[in-house]
Write a protein that holds these residues in place. Structure first.
Motif, PDB file in Angstrom:
ATOM      1  N   ALA A 281       0.834  -1.206   0.000  1.00  0.00           N
ATOM      2  CA  ALA A 281       0.000   0.000   0.000  1.00  0.00           C
ATOM      3  C   ALA A 281       0.868   1.255   0.000  1.00  0.00           C
ATOM      4  N   ALA A 282       1.895   1.252   0.835  1.00  0.00           N
ATOM      5  CA  ALA A 282       2.764   2.427   0.900  1.00  0.00           C
ATOM      6  C   ALA A 282       3.499   2.628  -0.427  1.00  0.00           C
ATOM      7  N   ALA A 283       3.895   1.501  -1.054  1.00  0.00           N
ATOM      8  CA  ALA A 283       4.599   1.598  -2.333  1.00  0.00           C
ATOM      9  C   ALA A 283       3.658   2.146  -3.414  1.00  0.00           C
ATOM     10  N   LYS A 284       2.399   1.733  -3.353  1.00  0.00           N
ATOM     11  CA  LYS A 284       1.415   2.180  -4.331  1.00  0.00           C
ATOM     12  C   LYS A 284       1.184   3.690  -4.221  1.00  0.00           C
ATOM     13  N   LEU A 285       1.266   4.182  -3.003  1.00  0.00           N
ATOM     14  CA  LEU A 285       1.110   5.625  -2.779  1.00  0.00           C
ATOM     15  C   LEU A 285       2.387   6.393  -3.111  1.00  0.00           C
ATOM     16  N   GLY A 286       3.426   5.644  -3.453  1.00  0.00           N
ATOM     17  CA  GLY A 286       4.695   6.298  -3.771  1.00  0.00           C
ATOM     18  C   GLY A 286       5.494   6.662  -2.531  1.00  0.00           C
ATOM     19  N   TRP A 287       5.144   6.097  -1.389  1.00  0.00           N
ATOM     20  CA  TRP A 287       5.802   6.461  -0.141  1.00  0.00           C
ATOM     21  C   TRP A 287       7.002   5.578   0.176  1.00  0.00           C
ATOM     22  N   LEU A 288       7.097   4.436  -0.490  1.00  0.00           N
ATOM     23  CA  LEU A 288       8.202   3.506  -0.239  1.00  0.00           C
ATOM     24  C   LEU A 288       8.665   2.933  -1.564  1.00  0.00           C
ATOM     25  N   ASP A 289       9.909   2.537  -1.646  1.00  0.00           N
ATOM     26  CA  ASP A 289      10.401   1.812  -2.812  1.00  0.00           C
ATOM     27  C   ASP A 289      10.112   0.324  -2.563  1.00  0.00           C
ATOM     28  N   LEU A 290       9.247  -0.259  -3.369  1.00  0.00           N
ATOM     29  CA  LEU A 290       8.761  -1.621  -3.136  1.00  0.00           C
ATOM     30  C   LEU A 290       9.898  -2.634  -3.075  1.00  0.00           C
ATOM     31  N   GLU A 291      10.751  -2.583  -4.088  1.00  0.00           N
ATOM     32  CA  GLU A 291      11.850  -3.533  -4.191  1.00  0.00           C
ATOM     33  C   GLU A 291      12.753  -3.492  -2.936  1.00  0.00           C
ATOM     34  N   LEU A 292      13.124  -2.287  -2.549  1.00  0.00           N
ATOM     35  CA  LEU A 292      14.019  -2.140  -1.393  1.00  0.00           C
ATOM     36  C   LEU A 292      13.331  -2.542  -0.092  1.00  0.00           C
ATOM     37  N   ALA A 293      12.074  -2.129   0.055  1.00  0.00           N
ATOM     38  CA  ALA A 293      11.348  -2.417   1.302  1.00  0.00           C
ATOM     39  C   ALA A 293      11.124  -3.921   1.463  1.00  0.00           C
ATOM     40  N   MET A 294      10.789  -4.561   0.345  1.00  0.00           N
ATOM     41  CA  MET A 294      10.554  -5.997   0.331  1.00  0.00           C
ATOM     42  C   MET A 294      11.811  -6.753   0.798  1.00  0.00           C
ATOM     43  N   HIS A 295      12.946  -6.398   0.211  1.00  0.00           N
ATOM     44  CA  HIS A 295      14.206  -7.062   0.564  1.00  0.00           C
ATOM     45  C   HIS A 295      14.601  -6.804   2.009  1.00  0.00           C
ATOM     46  N   GLU A 296      14.414  -5.568   2.442  1.00  0.00           N
ATOM     47  CA  GLU A 296      14.794  -5.226   3.814  1.00  0.00           C
ATOM     48  C   GLU A 296      13.944  -6.011   4.812  1.00  0.00           C
TER      49      GLU A 296
END
Ligand code: PBG
Length: 321
Positions: A281-296
């Protein structure tokens, strides 16, 4: 300064050399949601990275996972309301589409790991993991149902059964039932420290398995408790669990770490639906980088001590490894 920790961070290659936690595709288990029928490949709006799929789509999903080296799967059924009853009798019925699908999957892909879900909630008209009487969840009367469900799943070809119900004593009862039916080699991945969490919401949407009344707090653990997880683990190990699981994962990294340091048995961690949805959801809003957040997120779960990680991001991560 004689000592400069930054020296070991100067380049990607040196950072790679000193990295303590490295994800491997064999750490990952992908949850899949099965529905009866054909040609069904429905989005789950609260968990937009997963789908509700009929067997044909599940088979092609497994194939595309194998192409990126991902070979461990846990299968959950979405059962139509008309097949649910008080005693979850459809869970071990011979015409059960979930059991038939497991056989078809293992026939086509004998070398994958296929893990089941053992609990009454997908099949129960009460939507609880145990038998409900006068508003109470009955423990001991639930155990034979779980044992019967587990044997049916072993017969269908599941490699590992996954009791997610949190009834006391179920691992031992399931182990005895499997052994008696000559399934000594079928393992048990026990949901050992499963908390009464708000983060299961999207999963219950996916399976339409929310409790019809009350909550799960008399069997799932209180999120405030840490020492109690050790007690649950001791019991599950004594009863014959092959893996002990912590669930959810990200909000319970301390529990993963405790179990890893206390026991010499593989630790699984379930990065649950709501934990993945938050990031999506945060990535969809442009608030997080999906790829980086997922890996972290997934790396943190491994760093805490998990040997196997159930995550809806498994395929995306496998692709990038
Ligand atoms: C229930 C079960 C749940 C999940 C796996 N098995 C939800 C619940 O206890 O209500 C949740 C998994 C997720 O949220 O991804 N037997």
């Amino acid at each position: 300064m004689q000592i400069r920790p930054r020296r070991n961070r100067v380049s990607p290659s040196i950072r790679g050399l000193v990295r303590e936690t490295k994800l491997h595709v064999d750490d990952l288990i992908l949850p899949l949601f099965l529905v009866e029928g054909e040609g069904i490949n429905d989005q789950i709006s609260s968990l937009p990275i997963a789908k509700r799929q009929s067997l044909d789509h599940i088979l092609s999903e497994i194939k595309s996972c194998l192409n990126v080296g991902l070979r461990h799967f846990i299968l959950f059924p979405a059962i139509p309301e008309s097949l649910k009853d008080k005693t979850a009798s459809y869970s071990y019925s011979s015409d059960n589409f979930y059991l038939k699908a497991a056989s078809a999957i293992k026939e086509k892909y004998p070398n994958i790991t296929l893990i089941s879900d053992v609990a009454m909630d997908p099949y129960s008209s009460d939507g609880h993991d145990g038998l409900v009487k006068d508003g109470k969840i009955l423990n001991d009367q639930t155990l034979p149902i779980l044992a019967r469900m587990s044997v049916a799943q072993a017969k269908a070809g599941f490699d590992i059964v996954g009791p997610s119900d949190m009834m006391d004593g179920r691992v031992g009862v399931i182990r005895d039932a499997l052994d008696e039916a000559n399934f000594q080699d079928v393992g048990i991945m026990s949901y050992t420290a499963k908390y009464a969490s708000a983060f299961y919401g999207p999963f219950r949407d996916a399976l339409d398995s929310a409790p019809k009344s009350g909550d799960k707090k008399t069997y799932q653990m209180d999120p405030a408790n840490r020492i109690e997880a050790i007690r649950e683990a001791e019991l599950d190990i004594a009863e014959g669990a092959d893996f002990i699981m912590v669930k959810p994962a990200l909000h319970y990294l301390d529990i993963i770490s405790d179990l890893k340091s206390s026991f010499d048995i593989p630790i699984a961690a379930y990065h649950v639906s709501g934990e993945c949805s938050q990031i999506l959801a945060a990535a969809k809003l442009g608030w997080l980088d999906l790829e980086l957040a997922m890996h972290e997120a997934v790396t943190s779960i491994k760093r805490a001590g998990a040997d196997c990680i159930l995550t809806y991001f498994a395929k995306e991560i496998a692709k990038s490894l």
